[in-house]
Write a protein that holds these residues in place. Sequence first.
Motif, PDB file in Angstrom:
ATOM      1  N   GLY A   6       0.820  -1.208   0.000  1.00  0.00           N
ATOM      2  CA  GLY A   6       0.000   0.000   0.000  1.00  0.00           C
ATOM      3  C   GLY A   6       0.852   1.254   0.000  1.00  0.00           C
ATOM      4  N   LYS A   7       1.925   1.230   0.770  1.00  0.00           N
ATOM      5  CA  LYS A   7       2.835   2.383   0.817  1.00  0.00           C
ATOM      6  C   LYS A   7       3.487   2.601  -0.547  1.00  0.00           C
ATOM      7  CE  LYS A   7       6.789   4.235   3.305  1.00  0.00           C
ATOM      8  NZ  LYS A   7       7.808   4.013   4.320  1.00  0.00           N
ATOM      9  N   ALA A   8       3.922   1.519  -1.176  1.00  0.00           N
ATOM     10  CA  ALA A   8       4.538   1.629  -2.498  1.00  0.00           C
ATOM     11  C   ALA A   8       3.521   2.111  -3.532  1.00  0.00           C
ATOM     12  CB  ALA A   8       5.124   0.280  -2.924  1.00  0.00           C
ATOM     13  N   ALA A   9       2.286   1.624  -3.433  1.00  0.00           N
ATOM     14  CA  ALA A   9       1.245   2.051  -4.367  1.00  0.00           C
ATOM     15  C   ALA A   9       0.958   3.545  -4.198  1.00  0.00           C
ATOM     16  CB  ALA A   9      -0.023   1.234  -4.153  1.00  0.00           C
ATOM     17  N   LEU A  10       0.932   4.024  -2.963  1.00  0.00           N
ATOM     18  CA  LEU A  10       0.677   5.445  -2.730  1.00  0.00           C
ATOM     19  C   LEU A  10       1.843   6.308  -3.198  1.00  0.00           C
ATOM     20  CD1 LEU A  10      -1.157   5.468   0.711  1.00  0.00           C
ATOM     21  CD2 LEU A  10      -2.107   5.853  -1.558  1.00  0.00           C
ATOM     22  N   GLN A  11       3.067   5.815  -3.066  1.00  0.00           N
ATOM     23  CA  GLN A  11       4.219   6.564  -3.586  1.00  0.00           C
ATOM     24  C   GLN A  11       4.137   6.675  -5.101  1.00  0.00           C
ATOM     25  OE1 GLN A  11       7.554   4.392  -2.005  1.00  0.00           O
ATOM     26  NE2 GLN A  11       7.621   5.600  -0.122  1.00  0.00           N
ATOM     27  N   GLY A  12       3.770   5.590  -5.758  1.00  0.00           N
ATOM     28  CA  GLY A  12       3.603   5.620  -7.208  1.00  0.00           C
ATOM     29  C   GLY A  12       2.464   6.532  -7.618  1.00  0.00           C
ATOM     30  N   LEU A  13       1.372   6.502  -6.859  1.00  0.00           N
ATOM     31  CA  LEU A  13       0.235   7.375  -7.143  1.00  0.00           C
ATOM     32  C   LEU A  13       0.620   8.833  -6.969  1.00  0.00           C
ATOM     33  CD1 LEU A  13      -2.776   7.695  -7.805  1.00  0.00           C
ATOM     34  CD2 LEU A  13      -3.233   7.489  -5.347  1.00  0.00           C
ATOM     35  N   ARG A  14       1.388   9.118  -5.956  1.00  0.00           N
ATOM     36  CA  ARG A  14       1.821  10.498  -5.716  1.00  0.00           C
ATOM     37  C   ARG A  14       2.696  11.004  -6.862  1.00  0.00           C
ATOM     38  NH1 ARG A  14       5.883  12.810  -1.391  1.00  0.00           N
ATOM     39  NH2 ARG A  14       5.250  14.983  -1.500  1.00  0.00           N
ATOM     40  N   ARG A  15       3.631  10.184  -7.308  1.00  0.00           N
ATOM     41  CA  ARG A  15       4.481  10.572  -8.443  1.00  0.00           C
ATOM     42  C   ARG A  15       3.648  10.772  -9.702  1.00  0.00           C
ATOM     43  NH1 ARG A  15       8.388   6.997  -6.041  1.00  0.00           N
ATOM     44  NH2 ARG A  15       7.468   5.274  -7.159  1.00  0.00           N
ATOM     45  N   ALA A  16       2.709   9.858  -9.933  1.00  0.00           N
ATOM     46  CA  ALA A  16       1.853   9.970 -11.120  1.00  0.00           C
ATOM     47  C   ALA A  16       0.977  11.216 -11.043  1.00  0.00           C
ATOM     48  CB  ALA A  16       0.995   8.716 -11.267  1.00  0.00           C
ATOM     49  N   ALA A  17       0.472  11.541  -9.857  1.00  0.00           N
ATOM     50  CA  ALA A  17      -0.367  12.734  -9.694  1.00  0.00           C
ATOM     51  C   ALA A  17       0.437  13.999  -9.975  1.00  0.00           C
ATOM     52  CB  ALA A  17      -0.952  12.782  -8.286  1.00  0.00           C
ATOM     53  N   LEU A  18       1.659  14.048  -9.492  1.00  0.00           N
ATOM     54  CA  LEU A  18       2.484  15.230  -9.732  1.00  0.00           C
ATOM     55  C   LEU A  18       2.871  15.349 -11.207  1.00  0.00           C
ATOM     56  CD1 LEU A  18       4.671  15.185  -6.507  1.00  0.00           C
ATOM     57  CD2 LEU A  18       2.763  16.707  -7.041  1.00  0.00           C
ATOM     58  N   ALA A  19       3.136  14.228 -11.857  1.00  0.00           N
ATOM     59  CA  ALA A  19       3.447  14.261 -13.294  1.00  0.00           C
ATOM     60  C   ALA A  19       2.224  14.703 -14.092  1.00  0.00           C
ATOM     61  CB  ALA A  19       3.919  12.887 -13.765  1.00  0.00           C
ATOM     62  N   GLU A  20       1.059  14.172 -13.741  1.00  0.00           N
ATOM     63  CA  GLU A  20      -0.174  14.541 -14.435  1.00  0.00           C
ATOM     64  C   GLU A  20      -0.467  16.024 -14.240  1.00  0.00           C
ATOM     65  OE1 GLU A  20      -4.189  15.682 -14.877  1.00  0.00           O
ATOM     66  OE2 GLU A  20      -3.308  15.401 -12.897  1.00  0.00           O
ATOM     67  N   LEU A  53      -0.951  10.700 -21.831  1.00  0.00           N
ATOM     68  CA  LEU A  53      -0.265   9.531 -21.262  1.00  0.00           C
ATOM     69  C   LEU A  53      -0.077   9.665 -19.756  1.00  0.00           C
ATOM     70  CD1 LEU A  53       2.407   8.779 -24.007  1.00  0.00           C
ATOM     71  CD2 LEU A  53       0.414   7.391 -23.390  1.00  0.00           C
ATOM     72  N   ALA A  54       0.268  10.865 -19.304  1.00  0.00           N
ATOM     73  CA  ALA A  54       0.428  11.090 -17.869  1.00  0.00           C
ATOM     74  C   ALA A  54      -0.902  10.884 -17.140  1.00  0.00           C
ATOM     75  CB  ALA A  54       0.977  12.492 -17.604  1.00  0.00           C
ATOM     76  N   PHE A  55      -1.991  11.352 -17.747  1.00  0.00           N
ATOM     77  CA  PHE A  55      -3.312  11.170 -17.143  1.00  0.00           C
ATOM     78  C   PHE A  55      -3.675   9.695 -17.068  1.00  0.00           C
ATOM     79  CE2 PHE A  55      -7.941  10.831 -17.303  1.00  0.00           C
ATOM     80  CZ  PHE A  55      -8.281  11.594 -16.196  1.00  0.00           C
ATOM     81  N   LEU A  56      -3.425   8.951 -18.141  1.00  0.00           N
ATOM     82  CA  LEU A  56      -3.717   7.512 -18.131  1.00  0.00           C
ATOM     83  C   LEU A  56      -2.877   6.774 -17.085  1.00  0.00           C
ATOM     84  CD1 LEU A  56      -4.094   6.750 -21.937  1.00  0.00           C
ATOM     85  CD2 LEU A  56      -5.910   6.847 -20.209  1.00  0.00           C
ATOM     86  N   ALA A  57      -1.616   7.171 -16.959  1.00  0.00           N
ATOM     87  CA  ALA A  57      -0.756   6.559 -15.934  1.00  0.00           C
ATOM     88  C   ALA A  57      -1.294   6.870 -14.540  1.00  0.00           C
ATOM     89  CB  ALA A  57       0.678   7.064 -16.073  1.00  0.00           C
ATOM     90  N   TRP A  58      -1.786   8.086 -14.351  1.00  0.00           N
ATOM     91  CA  TRP A  58      -2.338   8.468 -13.059  1.00  0.00           C
ATOM     92  C   TRP A  58      -3.602   7.655 -12.747  1.00  0.00           C
ATOM     93  CZ3 TRP A  58      -7.002  10.511 -11.559  1.00  0.00           C
ATOM     94  CH2 TRP A  58      -7.070  10.907 -10.226  1.00  0.00           C
ATOM     95  N   VAL A  59      -4.484   7.501 -13.733  1.00  0.00           N
ATOM     96  CA  VAL A  59      -5.696   6.703 -13.525  1.00  0.00           C
ATOM     97  C   VAL A  59      -5.319   5.256 -13.209  1.00  0.00           C
ATOM     98  CG1 VAL A  59      -7.765   5.774 -14.640  1.00  0.00           C
ATOM     99  CG2 VAL A  59      -7.198   8.194 -14.886  1.00  0.00           C
ATOM    100  N   TRP A  60      -4.343   4.741 -13.929  1.00  0.00           N
ATOM    101  CA  TRP A  60      -3.880   3.368 -13.679  1.00  0.00           C
ATOM    102  C   TRP A  60      -3.346   3.239 -12.246  1.00  0.00           C
ATOM    103  CZ3 TRP A  60      -4.258  -1.099 -16.307  1.00  0.00           C
ATOM    104  CH2 TRP A  60      -3.470  -2.175 -15.869  1.00  0.00           C
ATOM    105  N   ALA A  61      -2.554   4.196 -11.806  1.00  0.00           N
ATOM    106  CA  ALA A  61      -2.014   4.164 -10.447  1.00  0.00           C
ATOM    107  C   ALA A  61      -3.132   4.287  -9.415  1.00  0.00           C
ATOM    108  CB  ALA A  61      -0.982   5.279 -10.268  1.00  0.00           C
ATOM    109  N   LEU A  62      -4.139   5.092  -9.701  1.00  0.00           N
ATOM    110  CA  LEU A  62      -5.264   5.242  -8.774  1.00  0.00           C
ATOM    111  C   LEU A  62      -6.033   3.933  -8.654  1.00  0.00           C
ATOM    112  CD1 LEU A  62      -6.968   7.067  -6.959  1.00  0.00           C
ATOM    113  CD2 LEU A  62      -8.269   7.728  -8.998  1.00  0.00           C
ATOM    114  N   VAL A  63      -6.303   3.296  -9.782  1.00  0.00           N
ATOM    115  CA  VAL A  63      -7.018   2.014  -9.760  1.00  0.00           C
ATOM    116  C   VAL A  63      -6.191   0.963  -9.015  1.00  0.00           C
ATOM    117  CG1 VAL A  63      -7.825   0.120 -11.247  1.00  0.00           C
ATOM    118  CG2 VAL A  63      -8.371   2.493 -11.825  1.00  0.00           C
TER     119      VAL A  63
END
Length: 105
Positions: A6-20, A53-63
């Motif tokens: 969960g921690k790793a998933a949230l770190q990835g989500l945070r990076r994806a959110a900032l990129a998006e 692409l950044a938005f799709l990566a963010w949605v993927w990370a959120l899911v």
Amino acid sequence: MIQAQGKAALQGLRRAALAEGTTLVLLILVAVPLKHLAGWPLAVQVMGPVHGLAFLAWVWALVASAPLARWRPLELAQLLGGAVVPFGALVNDRLIRRKAAEMAA
């Protein structure tokens, strides 16, 4: 084990959110004005797909993070809303950090 995932998933989500969020701001505040004011449509032709692409990566990370982080429906709605508003990624970042702190406690 699940908490580490969960921690790793949230770190990835945070990076994806900032990129998006960064690509959205660049698209709206740089590329679109260059297209309309300077007659340079290439800026949008390049930045549009990059943001897509950044938005799709963010949605993927959120899911991917949803079951691990146990996002509530209101939190998911806030995250989705923040993704379509310029500088909303800053609000999303705060929400993601708050969720990470809840999971750590």
